[in-house]
Design an enzyme around this catalytic site. Structure first.
Site, PDB file in Angstrom:
ATOM      1  N   PRO A   1      79.262  52.863  59.866  1.00 15.97           N
ATOM      2  CA  PRO A   1      79.389  54.480  59.386  1.00 15.97           C
ATOM      3  C   PRO A   1      77.880  55.075  59.216  1.00 15.97           C
ATOM      4  O   PRO A   1      77.047  54.261  58.670  1.00 15.97           O
ATOM      5  CB  PRO A   1      79.949  54.462  58.020  1.00 15.97           C
ATOM      6  CG  PRO A   1      80.073  52.946  57.881  1.00 15.97           C
ATOM      7  CD  PRO A   1      80.281  52.119  58.908  1.00 15.97           C
ATOM      8  N   ASN A   2      77.702  56.276  59.821  1.00 13.79           N
ATOM      9  CA  ASN A   2      76.482  57.233  59.493  1.00 13.79           C
ATOM     10  C   ASN A   2      75.411  56.758  60.339  1.00 13.79           C
ATOM     11  O   ASN A   2      74.436  57.414  60.429  1.00 13.79           O
ATOM     12  CB  ASN A   2      76.183  57.121  58.154  1.00 13.79           C
ATOM     13  CG  ASN A   2      77.302  57.697  57.066  1.00 13.79           C
ATOM     14  OD1 ASN A   2      77.777  58.902  57.419  1.00 13.79           O
ATOM     15  ND2 ASN A   2      77.581  57.166  56.169  1.00 13.79           N
TER      16      ASN A   2
ATOM     17  N   ARG B   1      68.337  62.173  60.212  1.00 15.07           N
ATOM     18  CA  ARG B   1      68.208  62.382  58.668  1.00 15.07           C
ATOM     19  C   ARG B   1      67.354  61.072  58.185  1.00 15.07           C
ATOM     20  O   ARG B   1      67.551  60.076  58.809  1.00 15.07           O
ATOM     21  CB  ARG B   1      69.575  62.267  58.006  1.00 15.07           C
ATOM     22  CG  ARG B   1      70.499  63.394  58.368  1.00 15.07           C
ATOM     23  CD  ARG B   1      70.570  64.689  57.549  1.00 15.07           C
ATOM     24  NE  ARG B   1      71.485  65.596  57.977  1.00 15.07           N
ATOM     25  CZ  ARG B   1      71.782  66.246  58.935  1.00 15.07           C
ATOM     26  NH1 ARG B   1      70.719  66.150  59.854  1.00 15.07           N
ATOM     27  NH2 ARG B   1      72.516  67.189  59.227  1.00 15.07           N
TER      28      ARG B   1
ATOM     29  N   TYR C   1      65.091  54.964  57.475  1.00 21.39           N
ATOM     30  CA  TYR C   1      65.780  54.356  58.577  1.00 21.39           C
ATOM     31  C   TYR C   1      64.974  54.884  59.861  1.00 21.39           C
ATOM     32  O   TYR C   1      65.343  54.259  60.849  1.00 21.39           O
ATOM     33  CB  TYR C   1      67.287  54.936  58.851  1.00 21.39           C
ATOM     34  CG  TYR C   1      68.022  54.579  57.750  1.00 21.39           C
ATOM     35  CD1 TYR C   1      68.473  53.104  57.226  1.00 21.39           C
ATOM     36  CD2 TYR C   1      68.597  55.617  57.109  1.00 21.39           C
ATOM     37  CE1 TYR C   1      68.983  52.786  56.202  1.00 21.39           C
ATOM     38  CE2 TYR C   1      69.552  55.456  55.899  1.00 21.39           C
ATOM     39  CZ  TYR C   1      69.742  54.089  55.468  1.00 21.39           C
ATOM     40  OH  TYR C   1      70.457  53.339  54.338  1.00 21.39           O
TER      41      TYR C   1
ATOM     42  N   ASN D   1      75.750  45.904  62.684  1.00 25.16           N
ATOM     43  CA  ASN D   1      75.154  46.677  61.429  1.00 25.16           C
ATOM     44  C   ASN D   1      76.366  47.435  61.042  1.00 25.16           C
ATOM     45  O   ASN D   1      76.929  48.408  61.549  1.00 25.16           O
ATOM     46  CB  ASN D   1      74.099  47.524  61.965  1.00 25.16           C
ATOM     47  CG  ASN D   1      73.375  48.194  60.531  1.00 25.16           C
ATOM     48  OD1 ASN D   1      74.126  48.144  59.516  1.00 25.16           O
ATOM     49  ND2 ASN D   1      72.308  48.767  60.860  1.00 25.16           N
TER      50      ASN D   1
ATOM     51  N   ALA E   1      77.119  50.758  55.197  1.00 20.46           N
ATOM     52  CA  ALA E   1      77.898  50.650  53.843  1.00 20.46           C
ATOM     53  C   ALA E   1      78.971  49.715  53.721  1.00 20.46           C
ATOM     54  O   ALA E   1      79.109  49.255  52.594  1.00 20.46           O
ATOM     55  CB  ALA E   1      77.720  52.000  53.089  1.00 20.46           C
TER      56      ALA E   1
ATOM     57  N   GLU F   1      74.610  39.476  61.538  1.00 18.36           N
ATOM     58  CA  GLU F   1      74.416  40.469  60.745  1.00 18.36           C
ATOM     59  C   GLU F   1      73.199  41.120  60.837  1.00 18.36           C
ATOM     60  O   GLU F   1      71.973  40.366  60.844  1.00 18.36           O
ATOM     61  CB  GLU F   1      74.661  40.317  59.343  1.00 18.36           C
ATOM     62  CG  GLU F   1      74.891  41.451  58.312  1.00 18.36           C
ATOM     63  CD  GLU F   1      74.985  40.747  56.992  1.00 18.36           C
ATOM     64  OE1 GLU F   1      75.179  39.524  56.681  1.00 18.36           O
ATOM     65  OE2 GLU F   1      74.904  41.656  56.053  1.00 18.36           O
TER      66      GLU F   1
ATOM     67  N   HIS G   1      70.526  44.714  59.597  1.00 17.28           N
ATOM     68  CA  HIS G   1      70.416  45.664  58.762  1.00 17.28           C
ATOM     69  C   HIS G   1      68.731  46.366  59.067  1.00 17.28           C
ATOM     70  O   HIS G   1      67.745  45.461  59.218  1.00 17.28           O
ATOM     71  CB  HIS G   1      70.281  45.543  57.303  1.00 17.28           C
ATOM     72  CG  HIS G   1      71.633  45.144  57.032  1.00 17.28           C
ATOM     73  ND1 HIS G   1      72.925  46.093  56.991  1.00 17.28           N
ATOM     74  CD2 HIS G   1      72.130  44.045  56.758  1.00 17.28           C
ATOM     75  CE1 HIS G   1      74.025  45.175  56.781  1.00 17.28           C
ATOM     76  NE2 HIS G   1      73.387  44.162  56.514  1.00 17.28           N
TER      77      HIS G   1
ATOM     78  N   ARG H   1      66.539  47.181  48.031  1.00 20.18           N
ATOM     79  CA  ARG H   1      67.146  48.503  47.402  1.00 20.18           C
ATOM     80  C   ARG H   1      67.791  48.634  46.281  1.00 20.18           C
ATOM     81  O   ARG H   1      67.801  47.484  45.457  1.00 20.18           O
ATOM     82  CB  ARG H   1      67.516  49.140  48.925  1.00 20.18           C
ATOM     83  CG  ARG H   1      66.683  49.260  50.134  1.00 20.18           C
ATOM     84  CD  ARG H   1      67.453  49.943  51.189  1.00 20.18           C
ATOM     85  NE  ARG H   1      67.920  51.132  51.240  1.00 20.18           N
ATOM     86  CZ  ARG H   1      68.751  51.884  51.701  1.00 20.18           C
ATOM     87  NH1 ARG H   1      69.219  51.341  52.751  1.00 20.18           N
ATOM     88  NH2 ARG H   1      68.863  53.153  51.549  1.00 20.18           N
TER      89      ARG H   1
END
Ligand code: CA2
Length: 147
Positions: free
Chosen positions: A10-11, A18, A23, A74, A77, A98, A100, A107
């Protein structure tokens, strides 16, 4: 030819549009192009997919039983929330790397927990878009070792 699914959650379709301070400024389409170019050099067959929907991601993970040998994931969230995605990975018995973009351990506390890490072969984080090609390399190495 080895087959790898590069799956984004997601996103991540908003990359480059953004929050570039977190990112980066590279779009998802550019990352996918980099992955395809890298895969071509390696002689690997990759497919890139993105969804904002947990169930769709799970369906695609299930499909790897028939179509793909390894997954670069990835999960966005959902990494920190989705027992369902963790269970899907465990069920299909495909190696997962995995990934990121950001260093999730630097974070917020809630990003320090990853359900994916419990079932992934390994994890790359904090290296930005370079992480995708590294993750493809790692997935290929895992598949070659399996042979
Ligand atoms: O660092 C990563 O790659 C993450 O998986 C990205 C997720 C975040 O929830 C994870 O904790 C770490 C968020 C992806 C959202 O991507 C956006 C991109 C541009 C603008 C807004 C969100």
């Amino acid at each position: 030819m080895k087959k790898i699914l590069v799956l984004n959650g997601p996103n991540l379709n908003l990359l480059g549009m953004r929050q570039p301070e977190v990112y980066g400024s590279t779009t998802l389409a550019e990352i996918e192009d980099q992955c395809c170019a890298h895969a071509k050099q390696l002689g690997v067959d990759i497919q890139c997919k993105q969804s904002n929907h947990e169930g769709e991601l799970i369906d695609w993970i299930h499909e790897t039983r028939q179509t793909r040998a390894a997954i670069v994931l990835n999960a966005g969230a959902y990494t920190h929330t989705s027992i369902a995605i963790m269970d899907a990975i465990a069920a299909v018995e495909r190696p997962v790397v995995e990934l990121h973009l950001s260093n999730i351990h630097q974070r917020e506390e809630f990003r320090h927990t990853s359900y994916i890490s419990r079932v992934a072969k390994g994890m790359i984080c904090g290296l930005g878009t370079h992480g995708y090609t590294l993750a493809i390399d790692a997935a290929l190495r895992i598949l070659e070792k399996e042979d």
